[in-house]
Write a protein that holds these residues in place. Sequence first.
Motif, mmCIF file in Angstrom:
data_model
loop_
_atom_site.group_PDB
_atom_site.id
_atom_site.type_symbol
_atom_site.label_atom_id
_atom_site.label_comp_id
_atom_site.label_asym_id
_atom_site.label_seq_id
_atom_site.Cartn_x
_atom_site.Cartn_y
_atom_site.Cartn_z
ATOM 1 N N ASN A 41 29.787 3.009 -46.623
ATOM 2 C CA ASN A 41 29.016 3.249 -47.840
ATOM 3 C C ASN A 41 28.930 4.695 -47.762
ATOM 4 N N ILE A 42 29.394 5.527 -49.149
ATOM 5 C CA ILE A 42 29.438 6.947 -49.124
ATOM 6 C C ILE A 42 28.018 7.434 -48.907
ATOM 7 N N PHE A 43 27.018 6.765 -49.083
ATOM 8 C CA PHE A 43 25.524 7.262 -48.988
ATOM 9 C C PHE A 43 25.194 7.308 -47.575
ATOM 10 N N ARG A 44 26.020 7.030 -46.507
ATOM 11 C CA ARG A 44 25.649 7.208 -45.282
ATOM 12 C C ARG A 44 26.010 8.622 -44.737
ATOM 13 N N HIS A 45 26.824 9.377 -45.564
ATOM 14 C CA HIS A 45 27.444 10.808 -44.963
ATOM 15 C C HIS A 45 26.340 11.655 -45.533
ATOM 16 N N PRO A 46 25.655 12.489 -44.774
ATOM 17 C CA PRO A 46 24.485 13.391 -45.140
ATOM 18 C C PRO A 46 25.123 14.644 -46.337
ATOM 19 N N LEU A 47 26.225 15.073 -46.026
ATOM 20 C CA LEU A 47 26.660 15.955 -47.250
ATOM 21 C C LEU A 47 26.838 15.564 -48.536
ATOM 22 N N THR A 48 27.362 14.170 -48.688
ATOM 23 C CA THR A 48 27.545 13.353 -49.774
ATOM 24 C C THR A 48 26.035 13.022 -50.339
ATOM 25 N N VAL A 49 25.059 12.677 -49.393
ATOM 26 C CA VAL A 49 23.751 12.572 -49.880
ATOM 27 C C VAL A 49 23.229 13.752 -50.650
ATOM 28 N N LEU A 50 23.425 14.726 -49.801
ATOM 29 C CA LEU A 50 22.703 16.152 -50.387
ATOM 30 C C LEU A 50 23.166 16.580 -51.613
ATOM 31 N N VAL A 90 7.653 7.307 -59.495
ATOM 32 C CA VAL A 90 8.192 6.192 -60.529
ATOM 33 C C VAL A 90 9.465 5.669 -59.752
ATOM 34 N N LEU A 91 10.281 6.466 -59.291
ATOM 35 C CA LEU A 91 11.496 5.798 -58.428
ATOM 36 C C LEU A 91 11.216 5.089 -57.285
ATOM 37 N N GLY A 92 10.390 5.593 -56.814
ATOM 38 C CA GLY A 92 10.070 4.877 -55.341
ATOM 39 C C GLY A 92 9.109 3.695 -55.505
ATOM 40 N N ARG A 93 8.476 3.762 -56.537
ATOM 41 C CA ARG A 93 7.581 2.475 -56.953
ATOM 42 C C ARG A 93 8.182 1.468 -57.738
ATOM 43 N N PHE A 94 9.027 1.888 -58.876
ATOM 44 C CA PHE A 94 9.625 0.701 -59.566
ATOM 45 C C PHE A 94 10.880 0.316 -59.290
ATOM 46 N N PHE A 95 11.727 1.199 -58.386
ATOM 47 C CA PHE A 95 12.947 1.069 -58.104
ATOM 48 C C PHE A 95 13.217 1.444 -56.447
ATOM 49 N N PRO A 96 12.609 0.943 -55.588
ATOM 50 C CA PRO A 96 12.503 1.273 -54.051
ATOM 51 C C PRO A 96 13.793 1.263 -53.647
ATOM 52 N N LYS A 97 14.647 0.333 -53.745
ATOM 53 C CA LYS A 97 15.884 0.104 -53.296
ATOM 54 C C LYS A 97 16.915 1.346 -53.665
ATOM 55 N N MET A 98 16.899 1.645 -54.790
ATOM 56 C CA MET A 98 17.447 3.072 -55.317
ATOM 57 C C MET A 98 17.064 4.182 -54.749
ATOM 58 N N SER A 99 15.778 4.356 -54.651
ATOM 59 C CA SER A 99 15.253 5.298 -53.973
ATOM 60 C C SER A 99 15.492 5.299 -52.382
ATOM 61 N N ASN A 100 15.524 4.367 -51.593
ATOM 62 C CA ASN A 100 15.910 4.527 -50.354
ATOM 63 C C ASN A 100 17.277 5.002 -50.392
ATOM 64 N N THR A 101 18.290 4.612 -51.335
ATOM 65 C CA THR A 101 19.639 4.871 -51.125
ATOM 66 C C THR A 101 19.789 6.340 -51.303
ATOM 67 N N LEU A 102 19.254 6.918 -52.510
ATOM 68 C CA LEU A 102 19.457 8.105 -52.917
ATOM 69 C C LEU A 102 18.637 9.165 -52.112
ATOM 70 N N PHE A 103 17.563 8.865 -51.317
ATOM 71 C CA PHE A 103 16.612 9.783 -50.726
ATOM 72 C C PHE A 103 16.020 9.147 -49.576
ATOM 73 N N PRO A 104 17.033 8.767 -48.624
ATOM 74 C CA PRO A 104 16.778 8.263 -47.295
ATOM 75 C C PRO A 104 15.618 9.121 -46.539
ATOM 76 N N GLN A 105 14.821 8.956 -45.721
ATOM 77 C CA GLN A 105 14.047 9.815 -44.837
ATOM 78 C C GLN A 105 14.638 10.802 -44.572
ATOM 79 N N GLN A 106 15.943 10.756 -43.588
ATOM 80 C CA GLN A 106 16.525 11.710 -42.693
ATOM 81 C C GLN A 106 16.834 12.872 -43.738
ATOM 82 N N SER A 107 17.275 12.365 -44.897
ATOM 83 C CA SER A 107 17.851 13.465 -45.707
ATOM 84 C C SER A 107 16.959 14.364 -46.640
ATOM 85 N N VAL A 108 15.670 13.610 -46.736
ATOM 86 C CA VAL A 108 14.679 14.575 -47.451
ATOM 87 C C VAL A 108 14.379 15.684 -46.366
#
Length: 786
Positions: A41-50, A90-108
């Motif tokens: 999954n490309i969103f497992r890679h820190p630089l890609t997520v950033l 907004v995103l974390g409340r109404f689209f939690p899965k998308m929020s966890n994918t785009l903004f995982p805790q470690q990447s924040v």
Amino acid sequence: MEQAATSSTTDLEPEYRADGSCWKLVPVISDGLLSQKADDNIFRHPLTVLLTQIAIIFILATIIHHFLRRYHLPRLISEVLAGLILGPTVLGRFFPKMSNTLFPQQSVKILATLTSFGYLFFMFLIGVKMDINLIIKSGKRDWTIGSIVIMFPLLIIVPVARYIAANVDNMDKLSMNWVAFFSGVVMLTSFPVVASLLMHLKIINSELGHVALASALISDLISVVMINSNAYVLLYRFASLRVAIKSMFLCVALVMVVIKILRPMTFWIIRRTPEGKPVKDAYIFLLVIVLVLVTIVGDDVGLQYMYGPFILGLTVPTGPPLASTLIEKLDTVVTDVMLPLMSTYCGYRSNLWELNRRPPAFLIFIITFGFLLKVSCGFFPAICFKMPCKDATALALMLTAKGIIELGTFATNAEKYSIVPGQFTYAVVVILVCAAVVPILIRKLYDPSITYAGYQKRTVLNCPANEGLRVLACAHGQDDALSAIKLLELSNPTTGSPLSVYGLCLEGLVGGSTPLLLNHQLGQKSSSDGSRWQPIIDVFNYFKSETKKQAQVQVFTAISLPKLMHEDISWVAFDNSVALILLPFHRKWNFKGKMISDNKDLRALNCKVLNKAPCSVGILIDRSRNRGPSFLANSSIYRVCVIYLGGKDDREALALAGRMRGWPFVYITVVRVMLSNACPMQGWEVMLDDECLRDIKHPSQKNANVFYEEETVRDGMDTSVLVGSLLDENYDLILVGRHSQSNSPVLAGLSEWTDLPELGPIGDLLASSEITNPISVCVVQQQITK
């Protein structure tokens, strides 16, 4: 055995590995969307997520700003709103899965580290852009306002807020630290925020803007002293006197190292840089390394990590070559990339759903009484210094403005305090509302053009002969000053009718956020290299020495942003009761009559001055071949032509010509252009009502060098031919009004073919790039009154 331990560790699933070896299985960079494995999954890679986060943040903020900018709201509002949308609001409340994918805790955490790193560079650039000489030049008014607006709110609001939090909100001691921190930050006056606000409102060069900048800088430095002094008091209370003294000694030692060692190093770099050349990249790298070291050492000795870079930036001399190079290298990345990430990160960390309870009493106290006290501390001192009520209110609001500095302070210090959910959100919302409301209120209260609206009848025509003429001559270079001086020599200054000349050297602001207006008669100087405007000063000083008692000369230098330079010109003209502003034309010619320069920025500046000037304006088109300091020594006869079609601008041109009648070798010809079927005397009686022009039609024996001609035309085509014929009459100077009679049939058809509308139809014909005659033109516009 070691091998067994290693194998047992790698046999575990990644989520159970305590030694962090799981990170070895996740490369920083993805192989790409098309090359990824089936279980990857490309969103497992820190630089890609950033990179994805940064792209989403800027795209969303740009879209929001596209809609909000029509309401004149700063971009900071759009960036914070983008963070609110992408965060738990907004995103974390109404689209939690998308929020966890785009903004995982470690990447924040990585994003937060990046914003903090950018913030220390931003504080360094703030210091670089500040001109510490602004404090030295500040008067009693600036010191009084700047001191009161910071000291009273901090000394009153912070203790009272702590008392309310303890006795009304029943907060514990750990939360009390957040209350003190929050109230202190909200009561601050930040120089960078005020400067950004003034630039956003385009009033940084106004008189009120200069007062706000000086007061904000004084407030900012006083707050730094007060906050660090309070830190040492807390060390004494909760640690010991020895610890407090040790921390103070180390901080002072660091500041002395910066002043005594690092500041001379910056001057050494400047001396090693040839004039006109950029600073070597090696020196920039050296300063960046020093910046990081100062940050680390400052944080270790008890100085907050952002103050070290700020103090280092203050020691860098403003202007080229060093400060301008640093800003050129760092400003785009820091201001346009990292700071937006900071404001968006603050919005991301906020959650508006946490504000579902009544706000604490201390917060209500701060946003009501606190802001009221803050505004009052700016308003009443300004009133005492006889500032108009609306201007005083606008100034108080400027010093109450909030922005990126307060957001950055909250974001980088919130982890140090024990806060309940919603407190950080309250802080962001307060800053957001303040940043949105204050500019709107200031726009309603303060219009810089109103300052000049009451400036009545400052024209050459209305200037009494016994009072003399006051002229502001603007110059971008030495040739501009020479051209202006030649025209001023024609005005024939005498002891009974003196000439007051105010020379203004115009210099673009490079490597600084503070515009400067230097009065060289008062010995004012800038830390910038003054060799660029010294030749201009020498020209005006030469004119002063030649005219002696007949002319008074003062020289100023305006260092400002080109897009706001018209404010400096208007202010100097207003402050000195000037009747005429002389502006150099944006095109230049060489000795052969060939055009060599066409500066669009100078043309835009001239247009702004024409629209806003508090007096009459003349644009001087100089094609003369004589580049000496004076034409009087080289000319036996000087021929001046005035083209008169009617209208107030043409009358102003005639009034300027009337000032030239005293020279025996100056021959003035007034060419009146009228329709072929018009009465020869129609409209001329209006001119005869003016005392200074009364004898042009029938010159006396004393003024026999003034001539009057009438030319009849049928339409604009005939007028164009007539103007072309005047170019062959060997005139040295042609004076013409800008607008003339714009609706007159004698100009029919010319306006549609005008390339330079700021010169009017006749001036546009005389400014044609195809003309090679050594003839100068002055296009005059009489003061626009409301």
